[in-house]
Enzyme design. Structure first.
Site, PDB file in Angstrom:
ATOM      1  N   CYS A 379      -2.329   2.957  10.239  1.00 21.97           N
ATOM      2  CA  CYS A 379      -1.408   3.971  10.772  1.00 21.97           C
ATOM      3  C   CYS A 379      -2.168   4.977  11.633  1.00 21.97           C
ATOM      4  CB  CYS A 379      -0.626   4.630   9.650  1.00 21.97           C
ATOM      5  SG  CYS A 379       0.960   5.230  10.229  1.00 21.97           S
ATOM      6  N   HIS A 513       1.627   0.313   6.733  1.00 21.18           N
ATOM      7  CA  HIS A 513       0.808   0.565   5.537  1.00 21.18           C
ATOM      8  C   HIS A 513       0.760  -0.671   4.635  1.00 21.18           C
ATOM      9  CE1 HIS A 513       0.120   4.905   5.992  1.00 21.18           C
ATOM     10  NE2 HIS A 513       1.276   4.888   6.623  1.00 21.18           N
ATOM     11  N   GLU A 515      -1.255  -1.425   2.389  1.00 18.01           N
ATOM     12  CA  GLU A 515      -1.696  -1.133   1.011  1.00 18.01           C
ATOM     13  C   GLU A 515      -0.511  -0.995   0.060  1.00 18.01           C
ATOM     14  OE1 GLU A 515      -1.765   0.927   3.552  1.00 18.01           O
ATOM     15  OE2 GLU A 515      -1.538   3.034   2.995  1.00 18.01           O
TER      16      GLU A 515
END
Ligand code: GLN
Length: 537
Positions: A379, A513, A515
């Site tokens: 990001c 994102h 993750e």
């Protein structure tokens, strides 16, 4: 359907979120359909605007809710996507009540905590359920806080309803006094009294402790807190959080709960094989790798909870123990930063907001790019990589993001700066997610023959977003001329989603994102690939 409430006492930060997620995992492993949700006592309407310094990361769901980080634990453990309707705060509850009052929905009656606020809480608890067998509700905060009182009252009412089956698990802390050489149960007794004051008798007490809990202490808690001995569950520290489900099961948590709900545990066999295999994999890690995470909120590790876990998952898959070197870019000058980066095998720049610390991050990207060190930008990390390349490779003077600088060369900026207004309106209508922030899951199309395609092994992906700014489409060909490719784009081709370098060993920036979607039992391919590249560094 059964309702299970989990409250906490004595102290905060006992790991109630992990405990709730572990319980959900155990029930799922016995083939129950489970839902897990969070009620938070703070008065913020949602955690979107709360500082990561104070409250840890903001976790984003597929459907675009900005939620508490505990929903991240729930997803990682249950491998089940959470929804907007899986978390609520007191602030949201009160704001709903006040909105209804303004609309005249209460027909002029006096609005009170009981019944109006408690009814609103109860309606949240009952809302949006489908065919789940067991719905688990974690109550944030600590019993005794003023803010949690309406939640406890709503739970008391639900537990008083003859037509509803429910159980309440109370998690407490048993301190060890080294001078006395004893574990102390008194704080637990007091905390249960606090619950009793609210009219609630717990069914199960989970005792967090740093020392094994002896029989005498268990008997004492059972006697004074009016809970069966087999329902006093020791909850000791685990080496890895992913051992917690099997550890709690060993002490009988799931059996005690199922009995309380009227099930015969032996009729619902527990299969924890994937978790036991994972533990074996964790123990077998033979490599070590050091990854620099250059960010801003590095003091409180919870600010990057999902990122931390995703790196661990990527490591486990590569039999590697990942040592994360957290670097606060605001606190370093270029020399001290370089010193720290020199002994790292990979560099990651995570998401973030605001101008503070960005120069250090840009410097770290330059270092990774010039020295062929695996680089992963997420990001803001991708946006800064675009800026770094524009400034130092494409030599575009004043290239920057309009988030940080007023410039005519905004290589990163708001879409309105270069996309026709009509197109944007059409986009917002289609996605049904207007507003200024791109939030939640969006699809991206990956180009064949790209590195990112070979990592995902597919051409269409869906990942979660949380940002306002985008890479400026107008500059793409300039980047491509120098070997930096935008190998992932939004389906309408308007927004760059992935940046990669053809010349570099592993240089990838993503606008989303990843993750947030990594799971211990299903590690995210980007993290697996990044760690692999770092091992070979
Ligand atoms: N601040 C940037 C934006 O709003 C990046 C956000 C992020 O990294 N999550 O676009």
């Amino acid at each position: 359907m059964h309702f299970v409430f989990i409250t906490g006492g004595v102290a905060s930060s006992l790991g109630k979120g992990i405990a709730s997620a572990s319980l959900a995992t155990l029930l799922k492993s016995r083939k129950f359909k489970v839902r897990i949700r969070k009620l938070d006592p703070y008065l913020n309407v949602d955690p979107g605007t709360m500082s990561p310094y104070q409250h840890g990361e903001v976790y984003v769901t597929d459907d675009g809710a900005e939620t508490d980080l505990d929903l991240g634990h729930y997803e990682r453990f249950t491998n089940q996507s959470a929804k907007q309707s899986d978390s609520v705060s007191s602030g949201k509850i009160y704001s709903n009540v006040l909105m209804k009052e303004r609309k005249g929905d209460y027909l002029g009656s006096t609005i009170q905590v009981i019944p109006h606020v408690t009814n609103e809480i109860k309606s949240f608890i009952h809302s949006d359920l489908k065919n789940e067998d067991i719905a688990i509700y974690e109550i944030g905060g600590t019993v005794g806080d003023i803010e949690s009182l309406p939640f406890l009252e709503a739970i008391r009412q639900i537990r008083n309803d003859k037509n509803i089956s429910s159980a309440l698990i109370h998690m407490t802390y048993i301190p060890y006094l080294s001078s006395a050489g004893e574990l102390k149960t008194k704080p637990t007794q007091h905390s249960v009294k606090e619950l009793l004051n609210a009219g609630i008798q717990p069914n199960i007490i989970m005792c967090r402790s740093e020392q094994p809990i002896d029989e005498d202490s268990i008997s004492k808690i059972s006697l004074f807190c009016n809970v069966k001995k087999e329902s006093v569950i020791p909850a000791l520290n685990a080496k890895s959080i992913y051992e917690v489900p099997s550890l709690y099961s060993k002490y009988g948590l799931d059996e005690a709960l199922l009995k309380q709900l009227g099930y015969k545990p032996k009729n619902h066999k527990l299969n924890l094989k994937p978790w036991i295999d994972l533990q074996k994999k964790i123990k077998k890690r033979k490599h070590k790798v050091k990854i620099a995470v250059v960010g801003k909120y590095t003091n409180l590790k919870d600010s990057y909870k999902s990122l931390n876990e995703a790196l661990v998952h990527g490591g486990i898959e590569n039999s590697t123990d990942v040592n994360i070197q957290w670097i606060n870019s605001e606190k370093e000058n270029n020399n001290s930063l370089m010193k720290k980066l020199k002994d790292c095998n990979g560099i990651l720049i995570p998401g973030g907001f605001g101008i503070r610390g960005i120069n250090g991050k840009i410097h770290a990207i330059k270092y990774a790019r010039e020295n062929n060190i695996p680089f992963f930008g997420i990001c803001l990390g991708m946006q800064l990589a675009v800026i770094e390349i524009a400034q130092n490779v494409l030599k575009i003077k004043n290239a920057h993001s309009s988030e940080f600088k007023k410039t005519t060369k905004s290589v990163v900026g708001l879409m309105t700066e270069w996309v026709n207004k009509n197109k944007i309106e059409k986009r917002d209508k289609n996605s049904d997610k207007g507003g200024t922030m791109r939030l939640g899951a969006y699809k991206a199309i990956l180009k064949k023959n790209s590195k990112i395609f070979s990592i995902y092994k597919k051409g269409v992906i869906s990942e979660r977003h949380r940002h306002r700014y985008e890479v400026n489409q107008k500059f793409l060909s300039k980047f491509e001329n120098k070997g930096y490719y935008f190998s992932g784009m939004s389906p309408d081709g308007l927004l760059p989603e992935v940046l990669e370098s053809k010349k570099h060993k592993w240089f990838i920036g993503v606008q989303f994102h990843p993750e947030l979607k990594s799971r211990p039992l299903d590690p995210h391919p980007l993290f697996v690939s990044f760690i692999k590249a770092a091992i070979n560094d």
